[in-house]
Enzyme design. Structure first.
Site, PDB file in Angstrom:
ATOM      1  N   HIS A   6      -3.284  -5.838   1.235  1.00 13.78           N
ATOM      2  CA  HIS A   6      -2.568  -6.029   2.496  1.00 13.78           C
ATOM      3  C   HIS A   6      -2.516  -7.507   2.881  1.00 13.78           C
ATOM      4  O   HIS A   6      -3.433  -8.006   3.550  1.00 13.78           O
ATOM      5  CB  HIS A   6      -3.273  -5.266   3.616  1.00 13.78           C
ATOM      6  CG  HIS A   6      -3.130  -3.784   3.552  1.00 13.78           C
ATOM      7  ND1 HIS A   6      -2.172  -3.095   4.270  1.00 13.78           N
ATOM      8  CD2 HIS A   6      -3.825  -2.847   2.856  1.00 13.78           C
ATOM      9  CE1 HIS A   6      -2.291  -1.797   4.032  1.00 13.78           C
ATOM     10  NE2 HIS A   6      -3.286  -1.619   3.176  1.00 13.78           N
TER      11      HIS A   6
ATOM     12  N   GLU B 225      -0.668  -8.781   5.180  1.00 13.92           N
ATOM     13  CA  GLU B 225      -0.510  -8.877   6.635  1.00 13.92           C
ATOM     14  C   GLU B 225      -1.849  -8.797   7.362  1.00 13.92           C
ATOM     15  O   GLU B 225      -1.967  -9.245   8.503  1.00 13.92           O
ATOM     16  CB  GLU B 225       0.457  -7.788   7.136  1.00 13.92           C
ATOM     17  CG  GLU B 225      -0.124  -6.408   7.326  1.00 13.92           C
ATOM     18  CD  GLU B 225      -0.370  -5.644   6.028  1.00 13.92           C
ATOM     19  OE1 GLU B 225      -0.894  -4.508   6.107  1.00 13.92           O
ATOM     20  OE2 GLU B 225      -0.051  -6.169   4.941  1.00 13.92           O
TER      21      GLU B 225
ATOM     22  N   CYS C  96       0.833  -1.197   0.000  1.00  5.08           N
ATOM     23  CA  CYS C  96       0.000   0.000   0.000  1.00  5.08           C
ATOM     24  C   CYS C  96       0.877   1.259   0.000  1.00  5.08           C
ATOM     25  O   CYS C  96       1.499   1.567  -0.994  1.00  5.08           O
ATOM     26  CB  CYS C  96      -0.973  -0.053   1.177  1.00  5.08           C
ATOM     27  SG  CYS C  96      -2.360   1.097   1.053  1.00  5.08           S
TER      28      CYS C  96
END
Length: 220
Positions: free
Chosen positions: A193, A195, A85
């Site tokens: 994302h 994560e 991002c």
């Protein structure tokens, strides 16, 4: 393996990234924006957020942070670097990746899960994925609309440097691009994302493969 996570003023996904790195089986290392070295990191992640408040444009100021000197040298020597991002935006500003991230089509912040397809499994960050594998990953951005001139887009496609592609484009990105890699394939930028999809307890573990990839992918 030690995986560094860079923390800029305004980063807000660094703790998520550090936690996900640990879940992936690597040793997380926090790197401060003013650090003069990478503390022996074997791979580095630039996390999401709003570095330096996104003043001027996303990533424009972070690109000049002290830690970026050793990071750029590390990347040019073939070290694995992942920008997620805002981290992707920083890598574009640093010219470690081509193109730019513009404001989303529709001029609205996009925050939801999206389906993406793995186009390349020959990078350190996708080595544990299969070509054509489909993943559901969260996105949360206002400037995620990938742009490059026609010649650059053609070169990315011809050289197989589109890493992830949206199945349902959420932001207007050219060629449905969700992630690209450098010529050496060691530097990867993603708008989704991984994560935030690394723990089934929180809804999904589908992003964990990307983070685990670097354990094997460092040998790619």
């Amino acid at each position: 393996m030690r995986v560094g996570v860079v923390v800029f003023p305004g980063s807000n996904c660094d703790r998520d990234a550090l936690h996900a790195v640990e879940r992936a089986g690597a040793e997380p290392v926090e790197l401060w924006h003013a650090d003069a070295d990478l503390k022996g990191s074997d791979a580095v992640i630039l996390p999401g957020g709003f570095s330096y408040g996104d003043y001027l444009r996303p990533g424009a100021i972070a690109r000049f942070a002290r830690v970026m000197g050793p990071l750029e040298a590390f990347a040019r020597e073939g070290g694995p670097v992942l920008g997620v991002c805002n981290g992707f935006q920083v890598l574009c500003e640093a010219h470690l990746l081509p193109g730019a991230l513009l404001q989303n089509r529709g001029l609205r912040f996009v925050c939801r899960r999206v389906r993406v397809r793995v186009e390349r499994a020959d990078t350190p960050w996708t080595a544990a994925c299969a070509p054509g594998e489909e993943l559901t990953l969260p996105v949360a951005h206002n400037e995620g609309n990938y742009f490059a001139d026609p010649a650059t887009l053609a070169r990315l496609e011809e050289e197989g440097r589109v890493v992830l592609r949206y199945l349902e484009n959420p932001n207007g990105s050219a060629n449905d691009i969700a992630g690209v890699c450098s010529e050496g394939r060691n530097v990867v930028g993603l708008m989704p994302h991984p994560e935030r999809a690394s723990d089934p307890l929180l809804g999904s573990g589908e992003g964990l493969g990307i983070l685990r990839s670097v354990l094997a992918g460092a040998k790619v």
